[in-house]
Design a protein around this motif. Structure first.
Motif, PDB file in Angstrom:
ATOM      1  N   CYS A 262       1.022  -1.569   0.388  1.00 37.02           N
ATOM      2  CA  CYS A 262      -0.008   0.377  -0.158  1.00 37.02           C
ATOM      3  C   CYS A 262       0.873   1.484  -0.331  1.00 37.02           C
ATOM      4  O   CYS A 262       1.533   1.244   1.007  1.00 37.02           O
ATOM      5  CB  CYS A 262      -0.113  -0.225   1.480  1.00 37.02           C
TER       6      CYS A 262
ATOM      7  N   CYS B  92       0.042   2.830   3.438  1.00 34.27           N
ATOM      8  CA  CYS B  92       0.052   2.739   4.842  1.00 34.27           C
ATOM      9  C   CYS B  92       1.667   1.980   4.801  1.00 34.27           C
ATOM     10  O   CYS B  92       1.357   1.301   6.178  1.00 34.27           O
ATOM     11  CB  CYS B  92      -0.791   2.141   5.814  1.00 34.27           C
TER      12      CYS B  92
ATOM     13  N   CYS C 129      -6.880   0.223   0.300  1.00 36.48           N
ATOM     14  CA  CYS C 129      -6.815  -1.141   1.164  1.00 36.48           C
ATOM     15  C   CYS C 129      -7.510  -1.547   2.210  1.00 36.48           C
ATOM     16  O   CYS C 129      -8.251  -0.186   3.756  1.00 36.48           O
ATOM     17  CB  CYS C 129      -5.095   0.266   1.956  1.00 36.48           C
TER      18      CYS C 129
ATOM     19  N   CYS D 195      -5.823   1.003   5.492  1.00 34.13           N
ATOM     20  CA  CYS D 195      -5.910   2.075   6.036  1.00 34.13           C
ATOM     21  C   CYS D 195      -7.180   2.818   4.700  1.00 34.13           C
ATOM     22  O   CYS D 195      -6.926   3.892   4.815  1.00 34.13           O
ATOM     23  CB  CYS D 195      -4.684   2.535   5.924  1.00 34.13           C
TER      24      CYS D 195
ATOM     25  N   PHE E  79      -6.801   3.428   1.597  1.00 32.78           N
ATOM     26  CA  PHE E  79      -6.154   4.657   0.797  1.00 32.78           C
ATOM     27  C   PHE E  79      -6.836   3.900  -0.780  1.00 32.78           C
ATOM     28  O   PHE E  79      -6.727   2.512  -0.696  1.00 32.78           O
ATOM     29  CB  PHE E  79      -4.586   3.716   0.568  1.00 32.78           C
TER      30      PHE E  79
HETATM   31 ZN   LIG Z   1      -3.229   1.046   3.486  1.00 34.32          ZN
END
Ligand SMILES: [Zn+2]
Lengths: 328, 281
Positions: free
Chosen positions: B28, B31, B47, B50, B52
């Motif tokens: 990722c 993170c 993700c 996190c 994302f």
């Molecule tokens: Zn992430």
């Protein structure tokens, strides 16, 4: 790499030749000197032709940016009377990089507006080097809506390096301001005559350039990105700006050939700054012609016509299904 | 020199190894955690750790949005004919060919005709892997045709943007697409047909300065870079570091430029509900 100064140096050489010619003419007459005069004159004419009619795109960029080139307020003063400037976007500020106002054009009330660059350092800073922030585009649209409300034609003069790359301009949504102008200008119910007078720099230019007629002065340029910007992205080196200027096809001749503008207005020899009065006169004549033509178009047809004009731009594609194998 | 007989080495082994590790895992960008690609795909390329939002290809995007992921593609084979004969360090034609090969698309946008929440809708999705999702005459033409079809059918238009802006290799032609599309959207607006703009990471330049900011509702995915001038250009101009989060979705929401930030999982229901508001079923 040709230096931007080249064009001025070449003009120096024309002036040199002309000085020589005057000197020779002062000498006593005779076959010898007459032949020399004729030769010299021919050479002067040839050099002038080379310099001014065979300018490279990069040289035209230099002319478009010439520090003495007439700016919007110069044209307003020369071509219009009774100009009353209107300020502010009623949202945030008055942007000094854009001037707008009511004026009189050969007896008719009209709205005029355009970007304004500064001449000296103080003015340049005051005008933010002619680069509008969102409030500039919003002011322009505000006065255009006033013109629409009262049925008055609009004249736009475009001369801008590009939109302003700054934190404040982004915070206040310059993308939205430009987009909004593009949509609204396309449906204003009054004639709009646009002239690119110097630099037609990307979105900052287009934001006041959706017109029924779009003219370009002979040595003005109109581009999606500055040659320097293009060079630093595509060649990773701004020094390739001259090459980029050719690749981008940004001259008035290019735009005309691509069907993106209507008329090229010839400039005085050596560029508009060499004879601003003559430039204003030619521009004035073209604007009168454009307005006379547009006034004959009924309002409903006017906006359809404007839509169709832009709708046609960029028919540069092929339908690959017609002659190539399906890829999937 | 050889320590082993060459012919015994399987020819594809190195490549296969690469594909295997690269294929199953990904890191990722936010993170830095290692994620199973399968988990990522199951989570709409967001993700799981996190939130994302990874970039999504144009086809994947349409499948994600349309009912049952089903749509017909319109104007699929429009391709640029390189009107300027543009060449920088490489010719535009070569760049086009490469992008076409890499993406299987002819240009940077696809038009899907299908149903969204049961309602006939056109959705257009841009493809970032196609020359940075840049907009030239083909993108301009495909959007205008979609607008015109939406006006005739009175069906909504949704455009999912991901783009570096106008395509330099088509010069002023690409600039004029901004005006052409915006004029079309003026007509769509006059016809009171809904247009929703979805901005994803990144949306900059001429795309933001035209259709991406002209939705009846403008929404963005979290954390997307959105602006006109790119951050690098601004940094070079003002010679100072940009504030954290500058030109991200959250920054634009704060500054009044977006109606909402919508998580990819919520995108479909958000669009359906908005269209229900704008148009009777
Ligand atoms: Zn992430």
């Amino acid at each position: 790499m040709a230096d931007p100064k080249d064009i001025y140096e070449q003009r120096e050489s024309v002036e040199d030749l002309e000085r020589q010619l005057t000197e020779i003419k002062k000498l006593s007459p005779g076959d010898e000197s007459e032949r020399e005069i004729a030769l010299l004159q021919a050479r002067i004419d040839r050099v002038k032709r080379e310099v001014y009619s065979k300018l490279t795109p990069w040289q035209k960029v230099q002319l478009a940016r010439h520090p003495k080139r007439p700016y919007t307020l110069d044209y307003i003063q020369d071509i219009f009377t009774d100009f009353i400037e209107l300020h502010g976007d009623r949202r945030f500020a008055d942007d000094h990089a854009v001037v707008c106002g009511m004026a009189n054009f050969h007896g008719q009330p009209v709205m005029v507006l355009g970007q304004q660059k500064g001449r000296d350092t103080k003015q340049k800073i005051f005008r933010n080097f002619g680069q509008p922030k969102p409030e500039g585009y919003r002011k322009a649209l505000r006065v255009m809506k006033i013109a629409e409300k009262f049925g008055r034609p609009i004249f736009c003069f475009v001369d801008v390096q590009g939109a302003y790359p700054g934190i404040d301009a982004e915070e206040r949504g310059q993308a939205e301001a430009i987009a909004h102008n593009l949509r609204e200008m396309s449906r204003l119910r009054v004639p709009i005559v646009v002239t690119i007078t110097g630099e037609g720099g990307s979105g900052g230019a287009l934001a006041i350039a959706v017109g029924d007629v779009v003219n370009m002065l002979e040595y003005s340029v109109y581009s999606v990105i500055s040659p320097e910007g293009c060079a630093s992205i595509m060649w990773r080196d701004a020094a390739h700006a001259e090459t980029a200027a050719s690749a981008l096809r940004l001259t008035a001749d290019d735009l005309k050939e691509l069907g993106l503008i209507d008329t090229i207005i010839p400039e005085p020899e050596g560029g508009a700054h060499n004879n601003p009065k003559q430039m204003s006169e030619s521009l004035d004549k073209q604007l009168q012609k454009d307005l006379e033509m547009l006034k004959r178009v009924p309002v409903d047809q006017l906006t359809d016509r404007r839509y169709e004009k832009f709708r046609r731009m960029g028919q540069f594609f092929e339908d690959a299904s017609a002659h190539s194998a399906q890829s999937s | 020199m050889a320590w082993f007989k060459k012919e015994k080495t399987p020819i594809v082994s190195v490549e296969q190894k690469h594909v295997k590790t690269e294929g199953l895992w990904t890191k990722c960008a936010s993170c830095k955690q290692i994620i199973w690609k399968k988990d990522l795909a199951a989570n709409l390329n967001v993700c799981p750790k996190c939130n994302f939002h990874f970039k999504v290809g144009a086809r994947e995007r349409l499948e994600m949005l349309f009912d049952e992921g089903a749509y017909f593609e319109l104007d699929a084979d429009f391709a640029s004919n390189d009107p300027l004969h543009f060449s920088d360090t490489k010719s535009y034609r070569a760049r086009l060919k490469e992008a076409q090969k890499a993406t299987g698309l002819k240009d940077a946008i696809i038009t899907g005709d299908g149903k969204l929440g049961g309602r006939p809708t056109l959705i257009q999705a841009m493809e970032y892997r196609f020359i940075g999702g840049s907009m030239g005459a083909v993108v301009g033409e495909k959007i205008c045709r979609a607008i015109e079809l939406c006006i005739v059918r009175r069906s909504p238009l949704i455009i999912v943007s991901v783009s570096g802006g106008a395509r330099m290799m088509e010069g002023a032609i690409s600039l004029m697409q901004l005006a052409k599309i915006s004029a079309g959207l003026g007509r769509l607006d006059d016809a009171k047909v809904p247009f929703i703009s979805v901005l994803t990471d990144p949306t900059t330049g001429g795309v933001t300065a035209s259709f991406a900011m002209l939705g009846d509702v403008n929404i963005a995915e979290p954390g997307a870079l959105i602006g006109f001038a790119g951050p690098r250009v601004i940094e070079q101009t003002i010679r100072q570091k940009l504030p954290a989060g500058f030109q991200r979705s959250e920054f634009l929401l704060d500054h009044g430029m977006l109606d909402a930030i919508v998580h990819r999982k919520e995108l479909r229901p958000f669009l359906i509900q908005s269209l229900n508001f704008m148009q009777a079923a």
